[in-house]
Design a protein around this motif. Structure first.
Motif, PDB file in Angstrom:
ATOM      1  N   GLU A 131      -1.322   1.007 -20.162  1.00  0.00           N
ATOM      2  CA  GLU A 131      -0.355   1.851 -20.878  1.00  0.00           C
ATOM      3  C   GLU A 131       0.401   2.755 -19.916  1.00  0.00           C
ATOM      4  O   GLU A 131       1.613   2.909 -20.007  1.00  0.00           O
ATOM      5  CB  GLU A 131      -1.067   2.727 -21.909  1.00  0.00           C
ATOM      6  N   LEU A 132      -0.345   3.372 -19.009  1.00  0.00           N
ATOM      7  CA  LEU A 132       0.266   4.281 -18.049  1.00  0.00           C
ATOM      8  C   LEU A 132       1.213   3.539 -17.106  1.00  0.00           C
ATOM      9  O   LEU A 132       2.283   4.046 -16.764  1.00  0.00           O
ATOM     10  CB  LEU A 132      -0.806   5.023 -17.259  1.00  0.00           C
ATOM     11  N   LEU A 133       0.835   2.340 -16.718  1.00  0.00           N
ATOM     12  CA  LEU A 133       1.703   1.543 -15.862  1.00  0.00           C
ATOM     13  C   LEU A 133       2.992   1.183 -16.602  1.00  0.00           C
ATOM     14  O   LEU A 133       4.076   1.219 -16.016  1.00  0.00           O
ATOM     15  CB  LEU A 133       0.986   0.287 -15.386  1.00  0.00           C
ATOM     16  N   ALA A 134       2.888   0.881 -17.888  1.00  0.00           N
ATOM     17  CA  ALA A 134       4.079   0.568 -18.684  1.00  0.00           C
ATOM     18  C   ALA A 134       5.004   1.784 -18.766  1.00  0.00           C
ATOM     19  O   ALA A 134       6.230   1.646 -18.651  1.00  0.00           O
ATOM     20  CB  ALA A 134       3.672   0.118 -20.078  1.00  0.00           C
ATOM     21  N   LYS A 135       4.432   2.974 -18.951  1.00  0.00           N
ATOM     22  CA  LYS A 135       5.245   4.198 -18.988  1.00  0.00           C
ATOM     23  C   LYS A 135       5.946   4.421 -17.655  1.00  0.00           C
ATOM     24  O   LYS A 135       7.127   4.767 -17.611  1.00  0.00           O
ATOM     25  CB  LYS A 135       4.373   5.413 -19.301  1.00  0.00           C
ATOM     26  N   ALA A 136       5.207   4.221 -16.577  1.00  0.00           N
ATOM     27  CA  ALA A 136       5.781   4.423 -15.247  1.00  0.00           C
ATOM     28  C   ALA A 136       6.892   3.414 -14.981  1.00  0.00           C
ATOM     29  O   ALA A 136       7.911   3.749 -14.377  1.00  0.00           O
ATOM     30  CB  ALA A 136       4.692   4.312 -14.186  1.00  0.00           C
ATOM     31  N   ARG A 137       6.716   2.192 -15.449  1.00  0.00           N
ATOM     32  CA  ARG A 137       7.736   1.161 -15.235  1.00  0.00           C
ATOM     33  C   ARG A 137       9.010   1.460 -16.019  1.00  0.00           C
ATOM     34  O   ARG A 137      10.094   1.050 -15.614  1.00  0.00           O
ATOM     35  CB  ARG A 137       7.191  -0.202 -15.633  1.00  0.00           C
ATOM     36  N   LYS A 138       8.896   2.173 -17.146  1.00  0.00           N
ATOM     37  CA  LYS A 138      10.090   2.571 -17.890  1.00  0.00           C
ATOM     38  C   LYS A 138      10.902   3.584 -17.090  1.00  0.00           C
ATOM     39  O   LYS A 138      12.124   3.578 -17.115  1.00  0.00           O
ATOM     40  CB  LYS A 138       9.715   3.178 -19.242  1.00  0.00           C
ATOM     41  N   ILE A 139      10.185   4.447 -16.379  1.00  0.00           N
ATOM     42  CA  ILE A 139      10.840   5.474 -15.586  1.00  0.00           C
ATOM     43  C   ILE A 139      11.422   4.879 -14.308  1.00  0.00           C
ATOM     44  O   ILE A 139      12.547   5.165 -13.925  1.00  0.00           O
ATOM     45  CB  ILE A 139       9.838   6.601 -15.234  1.00  0.00           C
ATOM     46  N   SER A 140      10.625   4.047 -13.643  1.00  0.00           N
ATOM     47  CA  SER A 140      11.014   3.442 -12.381  1.00  0.00           C
ATOM     48  C   SER A 140      10.501   2.010 -12.356  1.00  0.00           C
ATOM     49  O   SER A 140       9.307   1.783 -12.159  1.00  0.00           O
ATOM     50  CB  SER A 140      10.429   4.253 -11.222  1.00  0.00           C
ATOM     51  N   PRO A 141      11.367   1.022 -12.538  1.00  0.00           N
ATOM     52  CA  PRO A 141      10.950  -0.381 -12.729  1.00  0.00           C
ATOM     53  C   PRO A 141      10.111  -0.981 -11.602  1.00  0.00           C
ATOM     54  O   PRO A 141       9.280  -1.843 -11.845  1.00  0.00           O
ATOM     55  CB  PRO A 141      12.272  -1.145 -12.857  1.00  0.00           C
ATOM     56  N   LEU A 142      10.269  -0.548 -10.371  1.00  0.00           N
ATOM     57  CA  LEU A 142       9.531  -1.133  -9.250  1.00  0.00           C
ATOM     58  C   LEU A 142       8.290  -0.347  -8.893  1.00  0.00           C
ATOM     59  O   LEU A 142       7.638  -0.630  -7.897  1.00  0.00           O
ATOM     60  CB  LEU A 142      10.440  -1.241  -8.027  1.00  0.00           C
ATOM     61  N   PHE A 143       7.918   0.622  -9.703  1.00  0.00           N
ATOM     62  CA  PHE A 143       6.790   1.514  -9.413  1.00  0.00           C
ATOM     63  C   PHE A 143       5.457   0.796  -9.529  1.00  0.00           C
ATOM     64  O   PHE A 143       5.261  -0.035 -10.412  1.00  0.00           O
ATOM     65  CB  PHE A 143       6.811   2.710 -10.370  1.00  0.00           C
ATOM     66  N   THR A 144       4.536   1.116  -8.613  1.00  0.00           N
ATOM     67  CA  THR A 144       3.170   0.633  -8.699  1.00  0.00           C
ATOM     68  C   THR A 144       2.230   1.785  -8.357  1.00  0.00           C
ATOM     69  O   THR A 144       2.578   2.664  -7.578  1.00  0.00           O
ATOM     70  CB  THR A 144       2.878  -0.523  -7.717  1.00  0.00           C
ATOM     71  N   PHE A 145       1.045   1.788  -8.952  1.00  0.00           N
ATOM     72  CA  PHE A 145       0.024   2.757  -8.608  1.00  0.00           C
ATOM     73  C   PHE A 145      -0.745   2.188  -7.424  1.00  0.00           C
ATOM     74  O   PHE A 145      -1.392   1.145  -7.547  1.00  0.00           O
ATOM     75  CB  PHE A 145      -0.937   2.988  -9.787  1.00  0.00           C
ATOM     76  N   ASP A 146      -0.676   2.844  -6.299  1.00  0.00           N
ATOM     77  CA  ASP A 146      -1.395   2.363  -5.117  1.00  0.00           C
ATOM     78  C   ASP A 146      -2.858   2.747  -5.238  1.00  0.00           C
ATOM     79  O   ASP A 146      -3.197   3.898  -5.409  1.00  0.00           O
ATOM     80  CB  ASP A 146      -0.801   2.985  -3.854  1.00  0.00           C
ATOM     81  N   GLU A 147      -3.705   1.760  -5.153  1.00  0.00           N
ATOM     82  CA  GLU A 147      -5.143   2.016  -5.269  1.00  0.00           C
ATOM     83  C   GLU A 147      -5.819   1.721  -3.961  1.00  0.00           C
ATOM     84  O   GLU A 147      -5.476   0.915  -3.212  1.00  0.00           O
ATOM     85  CB  GLU A 147      -5.749   1.162  -6.375  1.00  0.00           C
TER      86      GLU A 147
END
Length: 54
Positions: free
Chosen positions: A38-54
């Motif tokens: 869900e959080l990744l989907a929200k982040a992708r709405k804000i910035s389409p190429l965004f990834t959470f670096d783990e």
């Protein structure tokens, strides 16, 4: 007139950065994979190429 548009652009960029920082914090504390998705989907709405670096 160009300076006003630049100010708006900078404000949008700052706001986007703040939102993504908040989402990073919430993502780090997320327990389940569903919450993380869900959080990744929200982040992708804000910035389409965004990834959470783990």
């Amino acid at each position: 007139m160009g300076c006003v548009e630049r100010d708006r652009e900078m404000k949008r960029r700052r706001k986007r950065r703040e939102k993504l920082q908040k989402l990073r914090k919430v993502y780090a504390n997320a327990a389940s994979e569903g919450e993380k998705a869900e959080l990744l989907a929200k982040a992708r709405k804000i910035s389409p190429l965004f990834t959470f670096d783990e």
